[in-house]
Design a protein around this motif. Structure first.
Motif, PDB file in Angstrom:
ATOM      1  N   ASP A 116       0.830  -1.210   0.000  1.00  0.00           N
ATOM      2  CA  ASP A 116       0.000   0.000   0.000  1.00  0.00           C
ATOM      3  C   ASP A 116       0.864   1.260   0.000  1.00  0.00           C
ATOM      4  OD1 ASP A 116      -2.719  -0.463  -0.274  1.00  0.00           O
ATOM      5  OD2 ASP A 116      -2.937  -1.136   1.784  1.00  0.00           O
ATOM      6  N   VAL A 117       1.896   1.263   0.842  1.00  0.00           N
ATOM      7  CA  VAL A 117       2.794   2.417   0.893  1.00  0.00           C
ATOM      8  C   VAL A 117       3.533   2.567  -0.434  1.00  0.00           C
ATOM      9  CG1 VAL A 117       4.843   3.367   2.013  1.00  0.00           C
ATOM     10  CG2 VAL A 117       3.053   2.316   3.397  1.00  0.00           C
ATOM     11  N   ALA A 118       3.976   1.453  -1.001  1.00  0.00           N
ATOM     12  CA  ALA A 118       4.662   1.509  -2.295  1.00  0.00           C
ATOM     13  C   ALA A 118       3.734   2.038  -3.388  1.00  0.00           C
ATOM     14  CB  ALA A 118       5.191   0.124  -2.671  1.00  0.00           C
ATOM     15  N   THR A 119       2.455   1.664  -3.331  1.00  0.00           N
ATOM     16  CA  THR A 119       1.490   2.190  -4.302  1.00  0.00           C
ATOM     17  C   THR A 119       1.338   3.694  -4.157  1.00  0.00           C
ATOM     18  OG1 THR A 119       0.290   0.079  -4.228  1.00  0.00           O
ATOM     19  CG2 THR A 119      -0.881   1.981  -5.135  1.00  0.00           C
ATOM     20  N   LEU A 120       1.285   4.166  -2.920  1.00  0.00           N
ATOM     21  CA  LEU A 120       1.200   5.612  -2.682  1.00  0.00           C
ATOM     22  C   LEU A 120       2.437   6.330  -3.198  1.00  0.00           C
ATOM     23  CD1 LEU A 120      -0.360   7.963  -1.330  1.00  0.00           C
ATOM     24  CD2 LEU A 120       0.893   7.428   0.778  1.00  0.00           C
ATOM     25  N   VAL A 121       3.602   5.747  -2.948  1.00  0.00           N
ATOM     26  CA  VAL A 121       4.855   6.355  -3.422  1.00  0.00           C
ATOM     27  C   VAL A 121       4.874   6.425  -4.948  1.00  0.00           C
ATOM     28  CG1 VAL A 121       7.356   6.050  -3.551  1.00  0.00           C
ATOM     29  CG2 VAL A 121       6.178   5.704  -1.378  1.00  0.00           C
ATOM     30  N   LEU A 122       4.444   5.354  -5.616  1.00  0.00           N
ATOM     31  CA  LEU A 122       4.423   5.348  -7.082  1.00  0.00           C
ATOM     32  C   LEU A 122       3.449   6.385  -7.629  1.00  0.00           C
ATOM     33  CD1 LEU A 122       4.614   1.522  -7.825  1.00  0.00           C
ATOM     34  CD2 LEU A 122       6.314   3.243  -8.438  1.00  0.00           C
ATOM     35  N   THR A 123       2.339   6.607  -6.927  1.00  0.00           N
ATOM     36  CA  THR A 123       1.403   7.648  -7.357  1.00  0.00           C
ATOM     37  C   THR A 123       2.073   9.013  -7.331  1.00  0.00           C
ATOM     38  OG1 THR A 123      -0.442   6.359  -6.444  1.00  0.00           O
ATOM     39  CG2 THR A 123      -0.855   8.672  -6.933  1.00  0.00           C
ATOM     40  N   TYR A 124       2.825   9.293  -6.274  1.00  0.00           N
ATOM     41  CA  TYR A 124       3.517  10.577  -6.192  1.00  0.00           C
ATOM     42  C   TYR A 124       4.691  10.649  -7.166  1.00  0.00           C
ATOM     43  CZ  TYR A 124       0.886  12.451  -2.273  1.00  0.00           C
ATOM     44  OH  TYR A 124      -0.113  12.974  -1.487  1.00  0.00           O
ATOM     45  N   ILE A 125       5.300   9.511  -7.472  1.00  0.00           N
ATOM     46  CA  ILE A 125       6.351   9.507  -8.493  1.00  0.00           C
ATOM     47  C   ILE A 125       5.767   9.896  -9.843  1.00  0.00           C
ATOM     48  CG2 ILE A 125       7.893   8.007  -9.807  1.00  0.00           C
ATOM     49  CD1 ILE A 125       8.483   6.504  -7.234  1.00  0.00           C
ATOM     50  N   MET A 126       4.602   9.334 -10.176  1.00  0.00           N
ATOM     51  CA  MET A 126       3.948   9.694 -11.438  1.00  0.00           C
ATOM     52  C   MET A 126       3.574  11.177 -11.450  1.00  0.00           C
ATOM     53  SD  MET A 126       0.581   7.968 -13.161  1.00  0.00           S
ATOM     54  CE  MET A 126      -0.070   8.579 -14.724  1.00  0.00           C
ATOM     55  N   LEU A 127       3.043  11.673 -10.333  1.00  0.00           N
ATOM     56  CA  LEU A 127       2.725  13.097 -10.247  1.00  0.00           C
ATOM     57  C   LEU A 127       3.990  13.951 -10.360  1.00  0.00           C
ATOM     58  CD1 LEU A 127       0.116  12.976  -7.340  1.00  0.00           C
ATOM     59  CD2 LEU A 127      -0.362  13.615  -9.708  1.00  0.00           C
ATOM     60  N   GLY A 128       5.067  13.505  -9.717  1.00  0.00           N
ATOM     61  CA  GLY A 128       6.326  14.249  -9.801  1.00  0.00           C
ATOM     62  C   GLY A 128       6.870  14.292 -11.213  1.00  0.00           C
ATOM     63  N   TRP A 129       6.789  13.169 -11.923  1.00  0.00           N
ATOM     64  CA  TRP A 129       7.261  13.158 -13.312  1.00  0.00           C
ATOM     65  C   TRP A 129       6.383  14.033 -14.196  1.00  0.00           C
ATOM     66  CZ3 TRP A 129       8.347   7.182 -13.417  1.00  0.00           C
ATOM     67  CH2 TRP A 129       9.635   6.959 -12.934  1.00  0.00           C
ATOM     68  N   GLY A 130       5.085  14.069 -13.923  1.00  0.00           N
ATOM     69  CA  GLY A 130       4.225  14.958 -14.686  1.00  0.00           C
ATOM     70  C   GLY A 130       4.527  16.422 -14.429  1.00  0.00           C
ATOM     71  N   LEU A 131       4.708  16.787 -13.155  1.00  0.00           N
ATOM     72  CA  LEU A 131       5.041  18.180 -12.830  1.00  0.00           C
ATOM     73  C   LEU A 131       6.439  18.540 -13.298  1.00  0.00           C
ATOM     74  CD1 LEU A 131       4.199  20.806 -11.458  1.00  0.00           C
ATOM     75  CD2 LEU A 131       5.064  19.884  -9.290  1.00  0.00           C
ATOM     76  N   ASN A 132       7.311  17.549 -13.405  1.00  0.00           N
ATOM     77  CA  ASN A 132       8.670  17.798 -13.872  1.00  0.00           C
ATOM     78  C   ASN A 132       8.682  18.348 -15.300  1.00  0.00           C
ATOM     79  OD1 ASN A 132      11.508  17.761 -13.472  1.00  0.00           O
ATOM     80  ND2 ASN A 132      11.646  15.872 -14.667  1.00  0.00           N
ATOM     81  N   ILE A 133       7.679  17.976 -16.090  1.00  0.00           N
ATOM     82  CA  ILE A 133       7.571  18.529 -17.442  1.00  0.00           C
ATOM     83  C   ILE A 133       7.337  20.037 -17.371  1.00  0.00           C
ATOM     84  CG2 ILE A 133       6.149  18.530 -19.535  1.00  0.00           C
ATOM     85  CD1 ILE A 133       5.655  15.570 -19.090  1.00  0.00           C
ATOM     86  N   VAL A 134       6.496  20.456 -16.449  1.00  0.00           N
ATOM     87  CA  VAL A 134       6.144  21.871 -16.342  1.00  0.00           C
ATOM     88  C   VAL A 134       7.257  22.660 -15.652  1.00  0.00           C
ATOM     89  CG1 VAL A 134       4.405  23.513 -15.527  1.00  0.00           C
ATOM     90  CG2 VAL A 134       3.713  21.211 -16.216  1.00  0.00           C
TER      91      VAL A 134
END
Length: 500
Positions: free
Chosen positions: A184-202
């Motif tokens: 569950d914690v790893a799933t939460l971390v991966l969600t924020y990794i995806m969000l971080g990679w998306g914001l990294n574009i901007v």
């Protein structure tokens, strides 16, 4: 690292600074940690923890003194003293874990705090060891181009390190120590990794400071939630719709901020994020208002549900594969779904950086005026950055709604935008692997310290301050250029392990 002779080191000045750091720690910790309020049947009482406060003040003073010696180019004393401190903290942690008799002498109540404090002398020893190695005759005698620097070292290992991270991520649910909480914690971390990679574009690639990124996250979550509850649309069919809706809102945000830069851009994007949240709260007949939307459908595995008793006419996952039912099956499936989403986001970012639009983002980040002079359209460049970054946030939001089965405005407050931005900045602007490490540090580790509720946010803030002091450019701040005007042999050799 600056070097100096023993005669140039001002020991009284360093000692004075160490004393000041210790006194400052004593004053601040006395108010934050030293007094704990306790709710009792007779009213509010308080307890004191001044033993831990004095121990922390003395420890800060010692570490400050050793760090200043290290900065002055004298690594021998910090190396030996750091090793002694490391051994001492390790002994205290083992004493608390093993419930030894000497555990009552340890100034800190929880062994988790002692284990966390151990990271300070460990980092001091590592840094002093690196300085000692760099100043050794074997290293000093080499020509400058033959010395191993961090950038060269990172170029050599980054691809292998990225592959190692992917292998560990895929194998994590099958590890003997993996339980539902860890996944569950790893799933939460991966969600924020995806969000971080998306914001990294901007932020990282286009250089546009966005403080309202959580708005696109909310748009994606509510898009899927409303489609699922009101129209029965499946997760997989609604996923591109949620991403498209978030991208549309990204364009809507982009138009008003085309002429803004820096702080003004940050303020407008912050206002946009708050506007979305307020609209969600007040448009109650459409979004459910503060009550949110409940009973959001979970994603299925090619039509196979993960329920023990699925609806009539629908086959369950465990029955189809002849397995015993376990609630962990859904948890593991959601983990692999977000892992696939995150890897696709990373792959897309790596590929688009090499395209003309990706190079236009980096040109816009470096100098918008020069970018315009070169014939690049800043308007279209900004809009594409906002739209693509928002699209990934919308897809992550739809996954969040599917995983939780419930969405409400409380999940999309400003602090979420701040955390995502902190992951991007602390990981290193433009660094994909750095975002992974920052997400693990800022999201994963605090989840395992929930029993230290009084210290979690304190440790979070201290960690951010220390990273900004020691690594102001981020954990992995090094970035190779996307394209070289004149590529040398050294660049060609490094290209195989170029920064992702």
């Amino acid at each position: 690292m600056a070097t100096a002779t023993a005669d140039m080191i001002d020991y009284p000045k360093i000692a004075k600074g160490a004393l000041g750091a210790g006194v400052l720690t004593l004053v601040l910790a006395s108010l934050v940690v030293g007094i704990e309020t306790i709710s009792a049947p007779t009213g509010i009482t308080y307890d004191t923890r001044y033993t831990a406060v004095f121990a922390a003040a003395i420890g800060v003073a010692i570490v400050y003194f050793l760090a200043q010696l290290l900065k002055a180019g004298k690594p021998a004393i910090p190396l030996i003293a750091g090793a002694v401190l490391l051994a001492l903290t390790l002994l205290m942690a083992l004493a608390q874990t093993g419930e030894w008799e000497i555990a009552r002498l340890v100034p800190f109540e929880s062994p988790v705090v002692t284990w966390a404090i151990m990271l300070v002398p460990l980092s001091l020893v590592i840094r002093a060891g690196l300085v000692t190695w760099r100043s050794s005759p074997a290293s000093v005698g080499k020509p400058a181009h033959e010395r191993i620097h961090f950038a060269d070292f990172y170029r050599r290992i980054n691809t292998k390190f990225a592959i190692l991270l992917i292998v560990v991520a895929v194998a994590l649910p099958f590890m003997p120590f993996a339980d539902r909480r860890l996944v569950d914690v790893a799933t939460l971390v991966l969600t924020y990794i995806m969000l971080g990679w998306g914001l990294n574009i901007v932020v990282g690639l286009a250089g546009l400071l966005d403080l309202g990124y959580v708005a696109f996250y909310a748009v994606g979550a509510y898009s899927y939630a409303m489609l699922s509850v009101n129209y029965g649309v499946s997760f997989w069919f609604a996923l591109p719709i949620a991403g498209t809706m978030a991208a549309l809102f990204g364009v809507i945000l982009g138009f008003p901020v085309l002429r803004l830069r820096g702080d003004y851009l940050a303020i407008v994007t912050l206002g946009f994020g708050e506007m979305i949240r307020v609209i969600i709260i007040n448009w109650w007949w459409f979004t459910g208002g503060p009550n949110g939307i409940n009973k959001v459908a979970r994603p299925s595995f090619f039509g196979l549900e993960f329920d023990r008793s699925p609806p009539e006419g629908v086959q369950s996952f465990h029955t189809f594969f002849g397995l015993d039912y376990s609630p962990n099956q859904r948890v593991f499936f959601l983990y692999f779904v977000i892992l696939a989403f995150a890897l696709l986001t990373n792959l897309f970012t790596l590929r688009i950086r090499k395209l003309p639009i990706g190079r236009a983002w980096e040109a816009l980040r470096e100098d918008e005026t020069a970018c315009r002079a070169l014939g690049i359209n800043p308007r279209n460049t900004k809009l594409t950055a906002f739209a693509i970054g928002a699209m990934f946030a919308g897809m992550a939001g739809s996954f969040f709604a599917a995983r939780q089965g419930f969405v409400s405005p409380e999940s999309f407050v400003f602090i979420e935008s701040a955390i995502i931005l902190a992951i991007v900045v602390l990981g290193g602007l433009g660094s994909q692997i750095g975002i992974v490490l920052a997400a693990i540090a800022l999201i994963g580790l605090p989840e395992f310290f929930r029993d230290l509720q009084d210290y979690r946010m304190l440790a979070f803030g201290i960690g951010m301050v220390l990273i900004m002091i020691w690594r102001p450019g981020g954990l992995l701040a090094h970035r190779d250029p996307t394209i070289y005007l004149h590529k040398t042999k050294a660049h060609s050799a490094a290209g195989a392990g170029a920064q992702p």
